[in-house]
Write a protein that holds these residues in place. Sequence first.
Motif, PDB file in Angstrom:
ATOM      1  N   LEU A   2      66.326  44.174  54.732  1.00  0.00           N
ATOM      2  CA  LEU A   2      66.761  43.245  53.697  1.00  0.00           C
ATOM      3  C   LEU A   2      67.923  42.386  54.177  1.00  0.00           C
ATOM      4  O   LEU A   2      67.982  41.186  53.897  1.00  0.00           O
ATOM      5  CB  LEU A   2      67.136  44.007  52.431  1.00  0.00           C
ATOM      6  CG  LEU A   2      65.972  44.671  51.683  1.00  0.00           C
ATOM      7  CD1 LEU A   2      66.490  45.606  50.610  1.00  0.00           C
ATOM      8  CD2 LEU A   2      65.053  43.624  51.078  1.00  0.00           C
ATOM      9  N   ARG A   3      68.817  42.978  54.919  1.00  0.00           N
ATOM     10  CA  ARG A   3      69.939  42.204  55.462  1.00  0.00           C
ATOM     11  C   ARG A   3      69.458  41.178  56.487  1.00  0.00           C
ATOM     12  O   ARG A   3      70.089  40.142  56.683  1.00  0.00           O
ATOM     13  CB  ARG A   3      70.978  43.142  56.083  1.00  0.00           C
ATOM     14  CG  ARG A   3      71.796  43.915  55.053  1.00  0.00           C
ATOM     15  CD  ARG A   3      73.000  44.591  55.691  1.00  0.00           C
ATOM     16  NE  ARG A   3      72.603  45.692  56.548  1.00  0.00           N
ATOM     17  CZ  ARG A   3      72.493  46.956  56.143  1.00  0.00           C
ATOM     18  NH1 ARG A   3      72.756  47.273  54.882  1.00  0.00           N
ATOM     19  NH2 ARG A   3      72.139  47.908  56.980  1.00  0.00           N
ATOM     20  N   MET A   4      68.324  41.464  57.138  1.00  0.00           N
ATOM     21  CA  MET A   4      67.751  40.534  58.112  1.00  0.00           C
ATOM     22  C   MET A   4      67.068  39.340  57.456  1.00  0.00           C
ATOM     23  O   MET A   4      66.680  38.388  58.132  1.00  0.00           O
ATOM     24  CB  MET A   4      66.744  41.266  59.005  1.00  0.00           C
ATOM     25  CG  MET A   4      67.382  42.185  60.017  1.00  0.00           C
ATOM     26  SD  MET A   4      66.236  43.460  60.702  1.00  0.00           S
ATOM     27  CE  MET A   4      64.775  42.516  61.058  1.00  0.00           C
ATOM     28  N   GLY A   5      66.881  39.394  56.162  1.00  0.00           N
ATOM     29  CA  GLY A   5      66.235  38.292  55.457  1.00  0.00           C
ATOM     30  C   GLY A   5      64.902  38.644  54.829  1.00  0.00           C
ATOM     31  O   GLY A   5      64.287  37.795  54.171  1.00  0.00           O
ATOM     32  N   VAL A   6      64.431  39.878  55.039  1.00  0.00           N
ATOM     33  CA  VAL A   6      63.213  40.335  54.362  1.00  0.00           C
ATOM     34  C   VAL A   6      63.475  40.349  52.854  1.00  0.00           C
ATOM     35  O   VAL A   6      64.536  40.777  52.402  1.00  0.00           O
ATOM     36  CB  VAL A   6      62.812  41.734  54.865  1.00  0.00           C
ATOM     37  CG1 VAL A   6      61.699  42.326  54.005  1.00  0.00           C
ATOM     38  CG2 VAL A   6      62.382  41.661  56.327  1.00  0.00           C
ATOM     39  N   GLU A   7      62.508  39.891  52.088  1.00  0.00           N
ATOM     40  CA  GLU A   7      62.680  39.838  50.634  1.00  0.00           C
ATOM     41  C   GLU A   7      62.019  41.004  49.910  1.00  0.00           C
ATOM     42  O   GLU A   7      62.455  41.373  48.811  1.00  0.00           O
ATOM     43  CB  GLU A   7      62.132  38.520  50.110  1.00  0.00           C
ATOM     44  CG  GLU A   7      62.959  37.333  50.566  1.00  0.00           C
ATOM     45  CD  GLU A   7      62.254  36.023  50.349  1.00  0.00           C
ATOM     46  OE1 GLU A   7      62.551  35.345  49.347  1.00  0.00           O
ATOM     47  OE2 GLU A   7      61.392  35.681  51.193  1.00  0.00           O
TER      48      GLU A   7
END
Length: 248
Positions: A225-230
């Motif tokens: 999630l921190r990597m940009g996964v939603e």
Amino acid sequence: MLWPLPQVLAHRCGGALAPENTLAGLEVAVKHGCRGVEFDVMLSADGFPLLIHDETLERTTSGHGEVSRHTLAQLRKLDAGSWFDAPFAAERLPTLDEALARCAALGLAVNLEIKPAAGFEHQTGRVVADHLLRGRANGVPGLVISSFEDASLAAAMEILPGAIYGLLVEDLPEDWASRAAGLGVHAIHVCADALDAAQARTVRDSGYHLAVYTENDAERAKALLRMGVETVITDFPDRVRASDMFPA
């Protein structure tokens, strides 16, 4: 376009906590705080969409042979729960319409994966989209249609161009961007193990939403999630809890 799915989805309705792709799984997902689920849709021999993952019946039902060679009436007689645990013996393969109605009643968003049997890619996409066009998903708080099959996505888009679509891949292939652009999808769904931070950034910077499957470690889910996964799809919504997933 706003992303309609929550951060955590239960895989195949209830993940590993219930017989997969069943209405019982939806109840389990809600019990563990999920606000959304993923499930697979295939066609019966007479063209009805129902929830099942495999092209054959043996692993998750009392039946034998190919799903695509059985009518809906035949498939509805099968036990889809005993393989998991005896208390689920009453479970049957739900139709897509039944699953969507239950999701609406439970307030569950849906990642609907078009999972065609070989040779039925175009037909399955069209039938699924037609059911959705007729309002079968009314009341579902969020919907994304995904598939590994380009032909299924393209066929669905012909019928239902206004929906949100995701291209499913195992790892991020070199041609992912051209495939996604050619299809006109809105999201990339990739295996969690195959995604790194640079790839996630590339996908998001290219204007696509990003979901991953099937991540069962809570700390890794937070990192994704921190990597940009939603959206993270998981087999263990009791471990990868939605209430714990908001990135720091």
